[in-house]
Design an enzyme around this catalytic site. Structure first.
Site, mmCIF file in Angstrom:
data_model
loop_
_atom_site.group_PDB
_atom_site.id
_atom_site.type_symbol
_atom_site.label_atom_id
_atom_site.label_comp_id
_atom_site.label_asym_id
_atom_site.label_seq_id
_atom_site.Cartn_x
_atom_site.Cartn_y
_atom_site.Cartn_z
ATOM 1 N N PHE A 1 9.430 -20.823 -10.141
ATOM 2 C CA PHE A 1 8.886 -20.016 -11.236
ATOM 3 C C PHE A 1 10.037 -19.587 -12.131
ATOM 4 O O PHE A 1 11.122 -19.265 -11.628
ATOM 5 C CB PHE A 1 8.182 -18.756 -10.690
ATOM 6 C CG PHE A 1 6.705 -18.951 -10.524
ATOM 7 C CD1 PHE A 1 6.209 -19.748 -9.512
ATOM 8 C CD2 PHE A 1 5.814 -18.318 -11.381
ATOM 9 C CE1 PHE A 1 4.850 -19.937 -9.357
ATOM 10 C CE2 PHE A 1 4.443 -18.499 -11.234
ATOM 11 C CZ PHE A 1 3.958 -19.303 -10.229
ATOM 12 N N LYS B 1 25.160 8.509 0.689
ATOM 13 C CA LYS B 1 24.642 8.659 -0.677
ATOM 14 C C LYS B 1 25.806 8.898 -1.634
ATOM 15 O O LYS B 1 26.660 9.754 -1.375
ATOM 16 C CB LYS B 1 23.665 9.834 -0.708
ATOM 17 C CG LYS B 1 22.966 9.969 -2.029
ATOM 18 C CD LYS B 1 21.975 11.120 -2.019
ATOM 19 C CE LYS B 1 21.546 11.393 -3.453
ATOM 20 N NZ LYS B 1 20.955 12.700 -3.617
ATOM 21 N N LYS C 1 18.235 -27.124 -10.829
ATOM 22 C CA LYS C 1 17.848 -26.870 -9.440
ATOM 23 C C LYS C 1 17.275 -28.106 -8.769
ATOM 24 O O LYS C 1 17.019 -28.096 -7.577
ATOM 25 C CB LYS C 1 16.834 -25.728 -9.381
ATOM 26 C CG LYS C 1 17.348 -24.476 -10.058
ATOM 27 C CD LYS C 1 16.868 -23.216 -9.404
ATOM 28 C CE LYS C 1 17.491 -22.037 -10.126
ATOM 29 N NZ LYS C 1 17.379 -20.785 -9.430
ATOM 30 N N ASP D 1 21.075 -18.960 -3.897
ATOM 31 C CA ASP D 1 19.919 -19.406 -4.681
ATOM 32 C C ASP D 1 18.932 -20.111 -3.740
ATOM 33 O O ASP D 1 19.174 -21.246 -3.298
ATOM 34 C CB ASP D 1 20.416 -20.356 -5.783
ATOM 35 C CG ASP D 1 19.299 -20.698 -6.751
ATOM 36 O OD1 ASP D 1 18.152 -20.871 -6.301
ATOM 37 O OD2 ASP D 1 19.583 -20.779 -7.956
ATOM 38 N N ILE D 2 17.838 -19.435 -3.441
ATOM 39 C CA ILE D 2 16.903 -19.951 -2.422
ATOM 40 C C ILE D 2 16.307 -21.294 -2.863
ATOM 41 O O ILE D 2 16.301 -22.268 -2.106
ATOM 42 C CB ILE D 2 15.774 -18.929 -2.155
ATOM 43 C CG1 ILE D 2 16.378 -17.598 -1.680
ATOM 44 C CG2 ILE D 2 14.781 -19.474 -1.132
ATOM 45 C CD1 ILE D 2 15.371 -16.476 -1.532
ATOM 46 N N ASP E 1 19.357 -11.969 -8.672
ATOM 47 C CA ASP E 1 20.468 -12.919 -8.774
ATOM 48 C C ASP E 1 21.733 -12.328 -8.156
ATOM 49 O O ASP E 1 22.578 -13.051 -7.639
ATOM 50 C CB ASP E 1 20.742 -13.261 -10.243
ATOM 51 C CG ASP E 1 19.616 -14.086 -10.838
ATOM 52 O OD1 ASP E 1 19.009 -14.860 -10.074
ATOM 53 O OD2 ASP E 1 19.332 -13.946 -12.040
ATOM 54 N N ASN F 1 13.202 -5.141 -9.238
ATOM 55 C CA ASN F 1 12.591 -5.576 -10.499
ATOM 56 C C ASN F 1 11.105 -5.234 -10.491
ATOM 57 O O ASN F 1 10.601 -4.648 -9.545
ATOM 58 C CB ASN F 1 12.832 -7.073 -10.703
ATOM 59 C CG ASN F 1 12.328 -7.862 -9.522
ATOM 60 O OD1 ASN F 1 11.150 -7.838 -9.208
ATOM 61 N ND2 ASN F 1 13.234 -8.551 -8.828
#
Ligand SMILES: Cc1cc2nc3c(=O)[nH]c(=O)nc-3n(C[C@H](O)[C@H](O)[C@H](O)COP(=O)(O)O)c2cc1C
Length: 393
Positions: free
Chosen positions: A319, A285, A337, A302-303, A275, A206
């Site tokens: 965040f 490859k 969470k 999910d940390i 995710d 990302n």
């Protein structure tokens, strides 16, 4: 300590970088006033410095408009820190001898503020015995020297003597502004993006640059916390005063966080963690042998949730980067969470969020939401750390 800084700009060719230094110091939340020497005026315009500093530039010891014509005393008392950057060989020599024949040298004699000097000159001048002795003498008197860099110089020479980078000058200045709001506390922060391999050459990731996370790391250290960073993919300099653990994938980040979370007081999950990851990583490859390719994905752990589930969990701050319906989504994340607060930013706006130097966030806790208005990520980070300290410690 307040953050009132006098920037002395003397006659080195690098004086053209001084408006950038002013901006970097302002990014720390400092008010900056500039004193320009006669030499400095040859290399940078008063107008540029006045515009960026938003203050009159001072250059005249004999300024009859100054309070009781004592501008030097007024400035000397106003400052918490005086930074001379760039510092010419001439100005450095004057400081050594206690001369007071212009506004800058007189202010230095008259001030009780901390003084920092960033030499900038030709490599041969910098290597001269006179310069070495002068810098040693200043250091003995408690002046902090910001070492110059090595590289190609304006005159064509290559060597030591280039002005330290404006960001480095600001970083060293900020060490003087440390507070102890998180003294004795341990803070773990995840930073940057994760990288999920598809095959040996391709990956899913990302746009996270790590700027916000590193700004938080810096603010946490400035607040006196022992700070550990779990760092994914970033494009910013790493905060040298932190303990650092480098990871690539979300799985590795999860493992590193879980292995280091137990004695932490505060966990800030700032990383942009994928995710999902490809179900299978191709050992070779993947060849372009068909018109369509499907990559099956499987959810990553999910940390933040996993840390929030721990029996002795630290204060947990997450965040949320959202592009729509963001306050509702962030409130939902806070509930799902079970963390203590969510910091929300709208990443659909390119002026804030990913890669940008600025940010604007909402601090969403169970008892209400506060907006932290648009500012540099460093200032926003400082405000976040202050808010966390006030609410939870
Ligand atoms: C083109 C040019 C470039 C200069 N660059 C530097 C420099 O990078 N560092 C330095 O110490 N002196 C440099 N000097 C010399 C200073 O400008 C000179 O010593 C001046 O008197 C310094 O005044 P100040 O210390 O009051 O600002 C340069 C001079 C010229 C003409």
């Amino acid at each position: 300590m307040n953050k009132r800084i006098i920037l002395g700009v003397s006659g080195s060719i690098a004086a053209y970088k001084s408006p950038d230094i002013v901006r970097r110091l302002q990014d720390l939340g400092a008010e900056v006033r500039v004193i320009l020497t006669g030499g400095g005026r040859e290399f940078v315009s008063e107008r540029s410095l006045q515009t960026v500093s938003k203050n009159k530039v001072h250059d005249n010891l004999w300024d009859s408009e100054a309070e009781l014509s004592m501008g030097h005393i007024e400035l000397a008392k106003w400052a918490d820190v005086v930074i001379i950057a760039p510092a010419s060989a001439n100005t450095i020599a004057k400081l050594c001898h206690g001369k007071a024949d212009d506004l800058l040298s007189t202010v230095i004699l008259a001030t009780s503020a901390s003084v920092m000097v960033a030499p900038s000159m030709n490599q041969q001048m910098y290597a001269s015995l006179a310069m070495k002795d002068n810098l040693e003498l200043l250091q003995k008197r408690g002046v902090r020297i910001i070492d110059p860099g090595f590289g190609e110089q304006a005159c064509g020479d290559v060597g030591e003597g280039r002005l330290a980078e404006p960001s480095e000058i600001a970083r060293q200045a900020s060490e003087l502004f440390q507070n102890n709001a998180l003294g004795g506390k341990r803070v773990l922060i995840t930073i940057g993006g994760t990288v999920e391999a598809i095959d040996p050459v391709r990956f899913l990731s990302n746009h996270s640059s790590g700027k916000m996370g590193m700004a938080l790391a810096y603010a946490s250290i400035q607040a006196g916390a022992e700070t550990t960073l779990v760092i994914g993919s970033i494009s910013v300099d790493v905060e040298k005063r932190a303990k650092t653990i480098f990871v690539t994938s979300a799985n590795e980040m999860h493992e590193a966080v879980m292995a280091n979370i137990h004695d932490q007081d505060l966990f800030i999950s700032c990383a942009a963690v994928a995710d999902y990851r490809p179900t299978k990583v191709s050992p070779n490859k993947i060849k372009k042998d068909s018109d369509k390719q499907t990559i099956e994905l499987v959810a990553n752990k999910d940390i933040l949730s996993d840390v929030c589930q721990l029996k002795d969990k630290p204060i947990c701050i997450g965040f949320a980067a959202e592009t729509e319906n963001y306050i509702n989504n962030a409130n939902q994340k806070l509930k799902n969470k079970q963390c203590d607060a969510i910091i929300l930013n709208d990443v659909s706006n390119s002026a804030i969020g990913f890669k940008s130097d600025d940010n604007e966030v909402y601090f969403i806790a169970r008892d209400g939401t506060d907006k932290i208005n648009k500012n540099s990520k460093q200032i926003v980070a400082e405000k976040i750390i202050k808010k966390i300290t006030k609410e939870f410690f």
